[in-house]
Design an enzyme around this catalytic site. Structure first.
Site, PDB file in Angstrom:
ATOM      1  N   LYS A  99     -19.544  20.140  17.394  1.00 33.71           N
ATOM      2  CA  LYS A  99     -19.908  20.923  18.553  1.00 33.71           C
ATOM      3  C   LYS A  99     -20.244  22.362  18.186  1.00 33.71           C
ATOM      4  CE  LYS A  99     -16.159  18.377  20.646  1.00 33.71           C
ATOM      5  NZ  LYS A  99     -14.755  18.483  21.086  1.00 33.71           N
ATOM      6  N   GLU A 149     -26.499  24.090  11.372  1.00 32.68           N
ATOM      7  CA  GLU A 149     -25.048  24.024  11.153  1.00 32.68           C
ATOM      8  C   GLU A 149     -24.402  25.349  11.529  1.00 32.68           C
ATOM      9  OE1 GLU A 149     -22.485  22.425  10.655  1.00 32.68           O
ATOM     10  OE2 GLU A 149     -22.663  20.807   9.192  1.00 32.68           O
ATOM     11  N   ASP A 156     -18.704  24.863   4.347  1.00 28.84           N
ATOM     12  CA  ASP A 156     -17.461  25.198   3.664  1.00 28.84           C
ATOM     13  C   ASP A 156     -17.480  24.486   2.309  1.00 28.84           C
ATOM     14  OD1 ASP A 156     -14.837  26.327   3.668  1.00 28.84           O
ATOM     15  OD2 ASP A 156     -13.991  24.435   4.337  1.00 28.84           O
ATOM     16  N   LYS A 203     -19.544  29.750   3.128  1.00 26.13           N
ATOM     17  CA  LYS A 203     -18.454  30.280   2.294  1.00 26.13           C
ATOM     18  C   LYS A 203     -18.713  29.793   0.875  1.00 26.13           C
ATOM     19  CE  LYS A 203     -14.869  29.507   5.790  1.00 26.13           C
ATOM     20  NZ  LYS A 203     -13.652  28.669   6.043  1.00 26.13           N
ATOM     21  N   PHE A 205     -10.527  31.516   7.115  1.00 25.12           N
ATOM     22  CA  PHE A 205     -10.795  30.613   8.233  1.00 25.12           C
ATOM     23  C   PHE A 205     -11.224  31.437   9.438  1.00 25.12           C
ATOM     24  CE2 PHE A 205     -10.253  27.696  11.690  1.00 25.12           C
ATOM     25  CZ  PHE A 205     -10.716  26.511  11.156  1.00 25.12           C
ATOM     26  N   VAL A 206     -12.414  31.163   9.948  1.00 28.38           N
ATOM     27  CA  VAL A 206     -12.966  31.999  11.018  1.00 28.38           C
ATOM     28  C   VAL A 206     -13.095  31.230  12.343  1.00 28.38           C
ATOM     29  CG1 VAL A 206     -14.162  33.652   9.544  1.00 28.38           C
ATOM     30  CG2 VAL A 206     -15.317  31.523  10.164  1.00 28.38           C
ATOM     31  N   ASP A 221     -14.196  26.740  15.956  1.00 30.80           N
ATOM     32  CA  ASP A 221     -12.922  26.525  16.630  1.00 30.80           C
ATOM     33  C   ASP A 221     -11.752  26.485  15.679  1.00 30.80           C
ATOM     34  OD1 ASP A 221     -13.851  23.935  15.550  1.00 30.80           O
ATOM     35  OD2 ASP A 221     -12.020  23.169  16.492  1.00 30.80           O
ATOM     36  N   ARG A 261     -13.987  28.863  20.677  1.00 28.09           N
ATOM     37  CA  ARG A 261     -15.437  28.749  20.457  1.00 28.09           C
ATOM     38  C   ARG A 261     -16.206  29.778  21.272  1.00 28.09           C
ATOM     39  NH1 ARG A 261     -16.300  23.779  17.770  1.00 28.09           N
ATOM     40  NH2 ARG A 261     -14.923  22.088  18.371  1.00 28.09           N
TER      41      ARG A 261
HETATM   42  P1  IMP Z   1     -17.321  21.139   4.979  1.00 27.02           P
HETATM   43  O1  IMP Z   1     -17.563  19.671   4.983  1.00 27.02           O
HETATM   44  O2  IMP Z   1     -16.100  21.498   4.151  1.00 27.02           O
HETATM   45  O3  IMP Z   1     -18.519  21.962   4.556  1.00 27.02           O
HETATM   46  O4  IMP Z   1     -16.869  21.533   6.449  1.00 27.02           O
HETATM   47  C1  IMP Z   1     -17.772  21.882   7.417  1.00 27.02           C
HETATM   48  C2  IMP Z   1     -17.117  21.851   8.773  1.00 27.02           C
HETATM   49  O5  IMP Z   1     -15.760  22.287   8.721  1.00 27.02           O
HETATM   50  C3  IMP Z   1     -17.845  22.829   9.699  1.00 27.02           C
HETATM   51  O6  IMP Z   1     -18.921  22.225  10.347  1.00 27.02           O
HETATM   52  C4  IMP Z   1     -16.712  23.232  10.627  1.00 27.02           C
HETATM   53  O7  IMP Z   1     -16.611  22.309  11.698  1.00 27.02           O
HETATM   54  C5  IMP Z   1     -15.462  23.158   9.795  1.00 27.02           C
HETATM   55  N1  IMP Z   1     -15.095  24.491   9.247  1.00 27.02           N
HETATM   56  C6  IMP Z   1     -15.169  24.892   7.965  1.00 27.02           C
HETATM   57  N2  IMP Z   1     -14.744  26.158   7.824  1.00 27.02           N
HETATM   58  C7  IMP Z   1     -14.400  26.574   9.063  1.00 27.02           C
HETATM   59  C8  IMP Z   1     -13.899  27.826   9.561  1.00 27.02           C
HETATM   60  O8  IMP Z   1     -13.661  28.817   8.852  1.00 27.02           O
HETATM   61  N3  IMP Z   1     -13.665  27.872  10.903  1.00 27.02           N
HETATM   62  C9  IMP Z   1     -13.901  26.808  11.735  1.00 27.02           C
HETATM   63  N4  IMP Z   1     -14.388  25.632  11.301  1.00 27.02           N
HETATM   64  C10 IMP Z   1     -14.614  25.508   9.977  1.00 27.02           C
HETATM   65 MG    MG Z   2     -15.245  21.937  13.493  1.00 21.26          MG
END
Ligand code: IMP
Ligand code: MG
Length: 186
Positions: free
Chosen positions: A47, A103, A107, A135, A156-157, A163, A169
């Site tokens: 979302k 996106e 992360d 990040k 973590f943001v 969220d 959000r």
């Molecule tokens: P990834 O698969 O580790 O790249 O994670 C991506 C998903 O993790 C994003 O689409 C977010 O939903 C969530 N996410 C990663 N870091 C954060 C953060 O700092 N705050 C909130 N959601 C995060």
């Molecule tokens: Mg999320």
């Protein structure tokens, strides 16, 4: 949520509302130039990307459509596992379309990497990614990202779509989550 709960959750503001707006306008200009003469299909990942996508789309001058996917990754509240499940698929057929995945944040890159493999198999004419935040320190897998709003440190943001346990959000800025609220804070 009460004002006190909000005050306790929100740490340092990393990106103010005005900075978000002006960077998104820049991205809109750049994307509109790159896609001049073509029709764009924006694919938002629910979302978190909804807020960024709505603002970005209003900065585009090329014809564009939107569609959404919902995916869930198994794992802890603040960590991605890379095991991804599609909860809601696209309504629009992406074959031969110019697809731009929108996106909120990248992360580890595991979620996006899975999504790109899945979309590429559907044979779009082109497939690129725009993310509001990234990040770089946390990246575990290389995913080519064409457009990046902001690089942020490994915190973590919350806010502007992002969220913590589905909350915050609606904040109009991006802030660090108060680390005291995360058991295994990163
Ligand atoms: P990834 O698969 O580790 O790249 O994670 C991506 C998903 O993790 C994003 O689409 C977010 O939903 C969530 N996410 C990663 N870091 C954060 C953060 O700092 N705050 C909130 N959601 C995060
Ligand atoms: Mg999320």
């Amino acid at each position: 949520m009460t004002q006190t709960e909000l005050d306790q959750a929100v740490g340092e503001v990393l990106i103010e509302q005005l900075a978000l707006q002006s960077r998104i306008a820049e991205l809109g200009t750049e994307i509109s130039a790159d896609y001049a003469g073509r029709d764009l299909l924006l694919v938002g990942v629910l979302k978190g990307a909804v807020f960024f996508m709505a603002d970005l789309m209003r900065e585009l001058t090329v014809p564009c459509e939107i569609d959404f996917m919902a995916i869930s990754s198994y794992g802890a509240a603040t960590d991605s596992s890379g095991v991804v499940r599609i909860l809601k698929d696209l309504d629009i057929n992406v074959a031969d379309r110019d697809v731009l995945v929108v996106e909120d944040i990248i992360d580890s890159g595991l979620t996006l990497s899975y999504l790109m493999r899945n979309l590429r198999a559907r044979k779009p004419a082109s497939l690129e990614v725009v993310t509001l935040l990234t990040k770089p320190e946390r990246r575990e897998i290389d995913v080519p990202v064409r457009y990046v709003g902001f690089e942020i440190p490994n915190r973590f943001v919350i806010g502007y779509g992002l969220d913590f346990a589905e909350r915050y959000r609606n904040l109009p800025y991006v802030a660090v989550l108060n680390p005291e609220l995360i058991p295994n804070a990163t």
